[in-house]
Design a protein around this motif. Structure first.
Motif, PDB file in Angstrom:
ATOM      1  N   LYS A   7      53.760 -72.453  33.743  1.00 27.92           N
ATOM      2  CA  LYS A   7      53.175 -73.617  33.092  1.00 27.92           C
ATOM      3  C   LYS A   7      53.594 -73.624  31.628  1.00 27.92           C
ATOM      4  CE  LYS A   7      49.219 -73.366  36.163  1.00 27.92           C
ATOM      5  NZ  LYS A   7      49.766 -72.338  37.015  1.00 27.92           N
ATOM      6  N   PRO A   8      53.873 -74.794  31.059  1.00 32.17           N
ATOM      7  CA  PRO A   8      54.275 -74.831  29.652  1.00 32.17           C
ATOM      8  C   PRO A   8      53.105 -74.448  28.752  1.00 32.17           C
ATOM      9  CG  PRO A   8      53.957 -77.055  30.485  1.00 32.17           C
ATOM     10  CD  PRO A   8      53.827 -76.126  31.663  1.00 32.17           C
ATOM     11  N   ALA A   9      53.420 -73.821  27.621  1.00 28.93           N
ATOM     12  CA  ALA A   9      52.387 -73.457  26.650  1.00 28.93           C
ATOM     13  C   ALA A   9      51.794 -74.708  26.014  1.00 28.93           C
ATOM     14  CB  ALA A   9      52.968 -72.546  25.581  1.00 28.93           C
ATOM     15  N   GLY A  10      52.562 -75.775  25.958  1.00 27.51           N
ATOM     16  CA  GLY A  10      52.078 -77.018  25.375  1.00 27.51           C
ATOM     17  C   GLY A  10      53.145 -78.090  25.476  1.00 27.51           C
ATOM     18  N   ILE A  11      52.714 -79.313  25.290  1.00 21.68           N
ATOM     19  CA  ILE A  11      53.623 -80.454  25.303  1.00 21.68           C
ATOM     20  C   ILE A  11      53.441 -81.184  23.978  1.00 21.68           C
ATOM     21  CG2 ILE A  11      54.224 -82.626  26.432  1.00 21.68           C
ATOM     22  CD1 ILE A  11      53.131 -81.431  29.025  1.00 21.68           C
ATOM     23  N   VAL A  12      54.552 -81.407  23.290  1.00 21.69           N
ATOM     24  CA  VAL A  12      54.504 -82.034  21.979  1.00 21.69           C
ATOM     25  C   VAL A  12      55.412 -83.255  22.000  1.00 21.69           C
ATOM     26  CG1 VAL A  12      54.903 -81.680  19.512  1.00 21.69           C
ATOM     27  CG2 VAL A  12      54.173 -79.770  20.933  1.00 21.69           C
TER      28      VAL A  12
END
Length: 123
Positions: A92-97
């Motif tokens: 899973k990605p650490a975050g989406i920016v």
């Protein structure tokens, strides 16, 4: 006295097709189709992907084995890289920016070059 220094070296070896943390990446062992058995999955919902192809493969079987599951399938000649993953192995990605595009190429910036460097080399 002779001395030999290595800058780097590469080791190739055969390994067992065994998933770790419910995922494994591997390559087709040759140019011909091969039937592979990959064990070490914790759940039966396993997906196999050809690297570079968005769709998962069809025509593989999931078989219970001691302590988990294994998948059996045949590689396609010409396909080189694969990824087999179970639900627990999906990253899973650490975050989406949101991408905020820069204007580095705008003529008003007045620079001929943009230099990207480590801070030790800036001087």
């Amino acid at each position: 006295m002779d001395q030999t220094f290595f800058n780097w070296f590469e080791i190739e070896y055969r390994r067992r097709f065994e998933a770790h943390d419910d995922r494994i990446g591997f390559q087709n062992p040759g140019d011909a189709p091969y039937q592979l058995e990959i064990g070490g999955f914790s759940e039966p919902w396993i997906e196999i992907f050809r690297i570079g192809d968005a769709a998962s493969l069809v025509g593989y079987s999931v078989i219970p084995e001691a302590g988990g599951y294994k998948v059996v399938f045949e590689t396609n000649p010409g396909d080189q890289a694969y990824m087999a993953v179970g639900p627990a192995g999906k990253l899973k990605p650490a975050g989406i920016v949101l991408d905020d595009p820069s204007d580095l190429a705008a003529p008003g910036n007045g620079a001929d070059y943009v230099i990207i460097s480590h801070e030790d080399f800036l001087d």
